[in-house]
Motif scaffolding. Structure first.
Motif, PDB file in Angstrom:
ATOM      1  N   GLY A 124       4.331  -6.057  -2.954  1.00  0.00           N
ATOM      2  CA  GLY A 124       3.533  -4.923  -3.403  1.00  0.00           C
ATOM      3  C   GLY A 124       4.216  -3.640  -2.968  1.00  0.00           C
ATOM      4  O   GLY A 124       5.431  -3.597  -2.840  1.00  0.00           O
ATOM      5  N   LEU A 125       3.450  -2.600  -2.734  1.00  0.00           N
ATOM      6  CA  LEU A 125       4.044  -1.336  -2.300  1.00  0.00           C
ATOM      7  C   LEU A 125       4.378  -1.403  -0.824  1.00  0.00           C
ATOM      8  O   LEU A 125       3.654  -1.990  -0.041  1.00  0.00           O
ATOM      9  CB  LEU A 125       3.058  -0.185  -2.538  1.00  0.00           C
ATOM     10  CG  LEU A 125       2.759   0.182  -3.983  1.00  0.00           C
ATOM     11  CD1 LEU A 125       1.711   1.276  -3.997  1.00  0.00           C
ATOM     12  CD2 LEU A 125       4.002   0.658  -4.682  1.00  0.00           C
ATOM     13  N   ARG A 126       5.505  -0.796  -0.469  1.00  0.00           N
ATOM     14  CA  ARG A 126       5.865  -0.711   0.941  1.00  0.00           C
ATOM     15  C   ARG A 126       5.477   0.675   1.475  1.00  0.00           C
ATOM     16  O   ARG A 126       5.228   1.583   0.672  1.00  0.00           O
ATOM     17  CB  ARG A 126       7.368  -0.907   1.119  1.00  0.00           C
ATOM     18  CG  ARG A 126       7.849  -2.259   0.623  1.00  0.00           C
ATOM     19  CD  ARG A 126       9.346  -2.247   0.463  1.00  0.00           C
ATOM     20  NE  ARG A 126       9.770  -1.157  -0.384  1.00  0.00           N
ATOM     21  CZ  ARG A 126      10.974  -0.647  -0.368  1.00  0.00           C
ATOM     22  NH1 ARG A 126      11.891  -1.131   0.438  1.00  0.00           N
ATOM     23  NH2 ARG A 126      11.300   0.338  -1.167  1.00  0.00           N
ATOM     24  N   PRO A 127       5.403   0.826   2.804  1.00  0.00           N
ATOM     25  CA  PRO A 127       5.010   2.126   3.351  1.00  0.00           C
ATOM     26  C   PRO A 127       5.841   3.290   2.802  1.00  0.00           C
ATOM     27  O   PRO A 127       5.296   4.359   2.530  1.00  0.00           O
ATOM     28  CB  PRO A 127       5.250   1.946   4.856  1.00  0.00           C
ATOM     29  CG  PRO A 127       5.014   0.504   5.078  1.00  0.00           C
ATOM     30  CD  PRO A 127       5.521  -0.195   3.837  1.00  0.00           C
ATOM     31  N   VAL A 128       7.154   3.079   2.620  1.00  0.00           N
ATOM     32  CA  VAL A 128       7.967   4.198   2.151  1.00  0.00           C
ATOM     33  C   VAL A 128       7.585   4.559   0.715  1.00  0.00           C
ATOM     34  O   VAL A 128       7.571   5.733   0.347  1.00  0.00           O
ATOM     35  CB  VAL A 128       9.477   3.892   2.297  1.00  0.00           C
ATOM     36  CG1 VAL A 128       9.919   2.815   1.352  1.00  0.00           C
ATOM     37  CG2 VAL A 128      10.294   5.128   2.075  1.00  0.00           C
ATOM     38  N   GLY A 156      15.802   6.380   0.953  1.00  0.00           N
ATOM     39  CA  GLY A 156      15.427   5.078   1.485  1.00  0.00           C
ATOM     40  C   GLY A 156      16.575   4.209   1.933  1.00  0.00           C
ATOM     41  O   GLY A 156      16.373   3.031   2.221  1.00  0.00           O
ATOM     42  N   PHE A 184      -4.718   3.725  -2.096  1.00  0.00           N
ATOM     43  CA  PHE A 184      -4.143   4.839  -1.359  1.00  0.00           C
ATOM     44  C   PHE A 184      -4.397   6.173  -2.044  1.00  0.00           C
ATOM     45  O   PHE A 184      -3.929   7.193  -1.578  1.00  0.00           O
ATOM     46  CB  PHE A 184      -2.640   4.627  -1.178  1.00  0.00           C
ATOM     47  CG  PHE A 184      -2.319   3.529  -0.211  1.00  0.00           C
ATOM     48  CD1 PHE A 184      -1.842   2.307  -0.655  1.00  0.00           C
ATOM     49  CD2 PHE A 184      -2.493   3.709   1.144  1.00  0.00           C
ATOM     50  CE1 PHE A 184      -1.557   1.295   0.231  1.00  0.00           C
ATOM     51  CE2 PHE A 184      -2.212   2.706   2.036  1.00  0.00           C
ATOM     52  CZ  PHE A 184      -1.742   1.493   1.576  1.00  0.00           C
ATOM     53  N   GLY A 209       9.314  -7.639  -2.949  1.00  0.00           N
ATOM     54  CA  GLY A 209       8.248  -7.680  -1.954  1.00  0.00           C
ATOM     55  C   GLY A 209       6.941  -8.175  -2.546  1.00  0.00           C
ATOM     56  O   GLY A 209       6.897  -8.734  -3.628  1.00  0.00           O
ATOM     57  N   VAL A 263       4.577   4.241  -0.627  1.00  0.00           N
ATOM     58  CA  VAL A 263       3.287   4.935  -0.579  1.00  0.00           C
ATOM     59  C   VAL A 263       3.493   6.383  -0.146  1.00  0.00           C
ATOM     60  O   VAL A 263       2.962   7.311  -0.756  1.00  0.00           O
ATOM     61  CB  VAL A 263       2.338   4.209   0.390  1.00  0.00           C
ATOM     62  CG1 VAL A 263       1.056   4.991   0.562  1.00  0.00           C
ATOM     63  CG2 VAL A 263       2.021   2.825  -0.122  1.00  0.00           C
ATOM     64  N   GLU A 264       4.271   6.578   0.902  1.00  0.00           N
ATOM     65  CA  GLU A 264       4.475   7.935   1.404  1.00  0.00           C
ATOM     66  C   GLU A 264       5.155   8.814   0.372  1.00  0.00           C
ATOM     67  O   GLU A 264       4.784   9.984   0.188  1.00  0.00           O
ATOM     68  CB  GLU A 264       5.337   7.900   2.673  1.00  0.00           C
ATOM     69  CG  GLU A 264       4.652   7.277   3.865  1.00  0.00           C
ATOM     70  CD  GLU A 264       3.417   8.021   4.284  1.00  0.00           C
ATOM     71  OE1 GLU A 264       3.452   9.260   4.327  1.00  0.00           O
ATOM     72  OE2 GLU A 264       2.412   7.367   4.541  1.00  0.00           O
ATOM     73  N   ASN A 307      14.177   6.446   7.867  1.00  0.00           N
ATOM     74  CA  ASN A 307      13.888   7.156   6.634  1.00  0.00           C
ATOM     75  C   ASN A 307      12.732   8.121   6.776  1.00  0.00           C
ATOM     76  O   ASN A 307      12.045   8.395   5.806  1.00  0.00           O
ATOM     77  CB  ASN A 307      13.543   6.155   5.526  1.00  0.00           C
ATOM     78  CG  ASN A 307      14.765   5.401   5.092  1.00  0.00           C
ATOM     79  OD1 ASN A 307      15.814   5.987   4.935  1.00  0.00           O
ATOM     80  ND2 ASN A 307      14.630   4.104   4.940  1.00  0.00           N
ATOM     81  N   ASN A 308      12.534   8.630   7.984  1.00  0.00           N
ATOM     82  CA  ASN A 308      11.438   9.572   8.175  1.00  0.00           C
ATOM     83  C   ASN A 308      11.602  10.786   7.283  1.00  0.00           C
ATOM     84  O   ASN A 308      12.617  11.460   7.328  1.00  0.00           O
ATOM     85  CB  ASN A 308      11.431  10.054   9.630  1.00  0.00           C
ATOM     86  CG  ASN A 308      10.327   9.369  10.393  1.00  0.00           C
ATOM     87  OD1 ASN A 308       9.342   8.959   9.822  1.00  0.00           O
ATOM     88  ND2 ASN A 308      10.525   9.246  11.688  1.00  0.00           N
ATOM     89  N   GLU A 345      -3.168  -1.269  -5.042  1.00  0.00           N
ATOM     90  CA  GLU A 345      -2.744  -0.463  -3.906  1.00  0.00           C
ATOM     91  C   GLU A 345      -2.664   1.009  -4.275  1.00  0.00           C
ATOM     92  O   GLU A 345      -2.948   1.881  -3.465  1.00  0.00           O
ATOM     93  CB  GLU A 345      -1.400  -0.968  -3.381  1.00  0.00           C
ATOM     94  CG  GLU A 345      -1.570  -2.301  -2.668  1.00  0.00           C
ATOM     95  CD  GLU A 345      -0.292  -2.807  -2.052  1.00  0.00           C
ATOM     96  OE1 GLU A 345       0.776  -2.295  -2.426  1.00  0.00           O
ATOM     97  OE2 GLU A 345      -0.377  -3.711  -1.221  1.00  0.00           O
TER      98      GLU A 345
END
Lengths: 474, 367
Positions: free
Chosen positions: B162-166, B109, B209, B160, B168-169, B114-115, B205
């Protein structure tokens, strides 16, 4: 005044005169001040930082009001800028404050393009001002200046160093806007860690050539305080709009189980320093720097792009008018050329399509002819067949009629009839052949009958004429 | 007394107490053997740089694993790839030996793009599974080294909403391979209200998810109330909001691990300051073995089943006609594809017939 006259004057020596008494032009600054106060001031702040890092809270704390703000979500597709304008007033000074928020910054997995919307926004504001300046009928004095005067960059308090995204973004912004980096949520870093963190950040910025805003030290009244503040960058701030009772006062603070972090306590965080520098001391300087440095740079780049120059090849100062005319002609010429090209292309295309269509038409014609021929042939065949069929029918009917007449003339001999009929049947094959012979005879005289009934009748006549006996023709 | 299992439970009457069989000492025997054998535990820590992972690990195991660590600059991190670094230490307490392996994931990260930055991590976990699978299927199984990752602590930034996209992924990529325990890092930047709000948000979240984090096992119904109450509190506290510290400070007359601020002292082991104690108890004192069990029984078995399926389907593809080796019955995916093929064939036939009919019609019309 012509250009030459001005040159003559500047070469003369300027003399210093001493005044005999009080004239009164020392009130000029006050006049300026009262004019600007009536006009009102305008200030634009851009807050860049991750979602949830405390941008809105800090703005509320700085200006001691509650700007309406909903919590942003982490799942934006890209970075959006959200400008909001507020009218504030303190004593008799009016301030038109615009706060621009970056929504969705730092949330995406791939952040390579995160800086673009920010840079585009800043450029757009410059562009709008430039357009206004270049207008023929312009009103700069009551133009709402939306150029960003200050960018507050919020650094996450990791305690190690800048994040890669921070470095990349600040490098893109440092030539366009005044940047003041601040460490957000600084109540998570202890004093010793903070010291190390600040040094690390500044050294990284310097080593990567990022130019952040330096408080001006040329004016003696504020140079001392500014110089000391420069050493405290980046400011470690804590924001809060909630009030906590400390002693017998209610101060803005954050209440933890282990203590209370007071926002305005200088030993707790650098909020007071930020407020002093940003609002109370250097606001006007920020506006000036934006106009004199960043905007001028933008303007120069833009105009150079368009092809304007200050001096032409002969080092004679160019007049904007002439350059403008030249540009206009060039532009019109370009337009005309393009029009011609398009027209040509259109004509060509039409010709092509026409040729194509003609080809197709020809093909169709051929096909039609071919089909027609085929049709004719088929028709002939059908006609022939029909002819055959009719002849056979005629023959059969003749035979039938003959048989009938025969049976009528010999009604008694039933057996014979039977036999005959049998014979007839047996001889039908023979009679068939004889009928063929009959047909041959019949054919000699072409029948000009319209319908088969008439044909048959003709045949019967023929039959009567002919001598015909079962078993064959004699 | 008969039970459904068909096993008769024999009740010893009072008089038979003297005839003591002795298998009640089994737990002691297990204890002795396990102490002799020693334990091992592999813990993975994942999260962005600067979340306090190393500090927390040091606080958890009261040692200093990261003595000479070199941190990268921001510039170097722009295109950083994720590395996997293992630290192994042997620690001992009251005769019990523990071989602790900490798997670190520096660089996660941190880059601008960060793909798929979690791919090296999933690959590492799969590798360990594969290694164990091979060893288990080998001939000499005496000394199998168990390097499988038993637990992954994932550090969520508290800055933040909550959870960020990174986040969650990452969790979605790993929740079926390893026990994930999400933590809220650097919790000393949140007031108690904010902590509660953030925990609720994160739990919401995680449900939304469909992320399967490590669930504490239900406690037995015959445990006492106090234990059950503690267990319930523990479960409601997730994700734990933790603070770590490498320094010892003086607070309330004692020397404790903590962080010194101008406005107060944060004590790491104070339950009202953070959930560090809960985490430590859960991770080390009560659930360490359960984590290992879940890894062996669930995650590893899933991996193994998937591996074998892939192998057999590949075999089936390679030798369709002859099969000298007795192949295990084809797994469901192949049956499904066969069905699909049949369906498609029938459809084709139908369409062919329709086409023929239409041609016939046209032919008739012509005539």
């Amino acid at each position: 005044m012509a250009a030459t006259d001005v040159d003559v004057f500047s070469n003369e020596e300027k003399r210093n005169l001493s005044l005999g008494g009080h004239v009164g032009f020392d009130s000029l600054p006050e006049q300026l001040v009262s004019k600007s106060v009536t006009q009102g001031f305008c200030f634009n702040i851009l807050c860049v930082g991750e979602t949830g890092i405390g941008k809105s809270t800090l703005m509320n704390t700085l200006f001691n009001t509650m700007f309406e703000n909903e919590e942003a979500s982490h799942y934006q597709n890209g970075v959006y800028l959200r400008p909001r304008t507020y009218d504030l007033q303190e004593t008799n000074v009016r301030l038109k404050l615009t706060i621009v928020d970056t929504v969705g910054f730092g949330d995406q997995i791939n952040k390579e393009d995160s800086y673009k919307p920010i840079v585009d926004y800043i450029d757009t504001q410059f562009e709008n001002y430039l357009q206004e300046e270049l207008k023929i009928k312009r009103s700069l004095f009551n133009y709402h200046d939306t150029r960003i005067h200050i960018c507050l960059y919020f650094i996450a308090p990791t305690g190690h160093s800048l994040k890669s995204l921070d470095l990349v973004t600040m490098k893109k912004l440092d030539s366009k806007v005044n940047i003041i980096p601040i460490i957000a949520k600084a109540d998570t870093i202890s004093k010793s860690e903070l010291h190390k963190f600040k040094i690390k950040i500044m050294s990284e910025l310097v080593s990567n050539g990022v130019q952040i805003y330096q408080f001006p030290t040329d004016d003696e009244t504020v140079s001392e305080i500014n110089a000391s503040m420069n050493a405290h960058l980046p400011f470690a701030v804590v924001g809060s709009v909630e009030e906590v009772k400390v002693g017998n006062k209610a101060v803005r603070a954050r209440q933890y189980p282990w203590g209370v972090v007071q926002v305005e306590n200088e030993s707790h965080c650098d909020f007071v320093k930020l407020r002093e520098m940003l609002i109370r001391v250097n606001m006007e300087d920020l506006r000036e720097q934006t106009h004199a440095r960043h905007y001028e740079l933008y303007r120069r780049c833009k105009l150079e792009e368009m092809g304007f120059k200050d001096t032409d090849p002969d080092s004679e100062p160019f007049s904007l008018q002439e350059t403008y005319e030249a540009k206009r002609k060039e532009f019109l010429g370009d337009l005309q050329r393009k029009e011609e090209e398009m027209r040509q292309m259109f004509v060509n295309k039409v010709k092509e399509t026409e040729a194509e269509l003609k080809d197709k038409e020809r093909e169709l014609h051929e096909k039609f002819e071919q089909l027609k021929r085929m049709h004719q042939e088929e028709k002939k065949k059908v006609e022939d067949k029909r002819g055959y069929l009719e002849e056979e029918m005629n023959a059969f009917n003749k035979r039938k009629a003959a048989a009938e007449t025969l049976s009528l003339s010999q009604p008694v001999k039933k057996d014979k009839d039977k036999k005959k009929s049998v014979n007839m049947e047996n001889q039908s094959g023979v009679s068939a052949s004889s009928s063929k012979v009959m047909m041959a005879k019949a054919n000699v005289e072409p029948l000009n009958c319209q319908s088969w009934w008439q044909a048959i009748q003709c045949c019967t006549c023929l039959v009567h004429n002919a001598t015909w006996r079962p078993g064959g023709l004699f | 007394m008969q039970r459904d299992t068909g096993v008769t439970a024999v009740r010893y009457s009072e008089s038979l107490e003297k005839q003591y069989v002795g298998f009640a000492t089994l737990p002691n025997q297990v204890h002795r053997k396990s102490v002799k054998k020693g334990f091992d535990f592999t813990l993975m820590v994942a999260g962005e740089s600067g979340m306090g992972k190393s500090t927390l690990v040091n606080s958890l195991f009261l040692t200093d694993l990261y003595k000479d660590r070199k941190l990268l600059n921001a510039e170097e991190r722009i295109n950083q790839t994720v590395e996997i670094i293992k630290h192994t230490v042997d620690i001992e307490e009251k005769g019990v030996k523990l071989k602790l392996t900490i798997v670190d994931t520096p660089g996660f990260g941190d880059a601008v793009n960060n793909n798929e930055c979690w791919k090296p991590i999933t690959d590492y976990i799969d590798q360990q599974f594969e290694q164990y699978f091979r060893d288990e299927s080998g001939l000499n199984r005496k000394n199998i080294q168990d390097n499988r990752v038993h637990c992954c602590l994932y550090f969520i930034p508290p800055f933040g909403h909550g959870l960020r996209p990174v986040d969650v992924e990452f969790m979605k990529a790993l929740h079926e391979k390893v026990n994930i325990i999400p933590l809220i890092a650097k919790a000393d930047c949140l007031t108690p209200n904010e902590i509660k709000k953030l925990k609720d948000r994160i739990r919401e979240e995680i449900d939304k998810f469909g992320i399967k984090v490590y669930q504490f096992p239900e406690c037995d119904s015959d445990e006492d109330e106090e234990f059950k109450q503690l267990d319930k509190e523990l479960k409601e506290c997730t994700p734990f909001a933790v603070i770590g510290s490498n320094t010892v400070v003086e607070a309330r007359g004692q020397r404790v691990r903590g962080r010194l601020y101008p406005w107060g002292i944060v004590e790491v082991e104070n339950q009202s300051h953070c959930d560090f104690v809960k985490l430590r108890n859960m991770l080390i004192r009560s659930h360490m073995h359960d984590l290992k069990d879940v890894t062996c029984d669930v995650h590893y078995e899933n991996y193994r089943a998937q591996c074998i399926q892939e192998m057999t389907s590949k075999l089936a593809q390679d030798n369709r006609m002859e099969s000298p080796i007795p192949i295990l019955p084809l797994s469901t995916p192949d049956v499904d594809t066969e069905k699909l093929i049949k369906m498609k064939d029938e459809e084709l036939k139908r369409m062919q017939e329709m086409l023929n009919k239409m041609q016939q019609q046209m032919h008739d019309k012509e005539q």
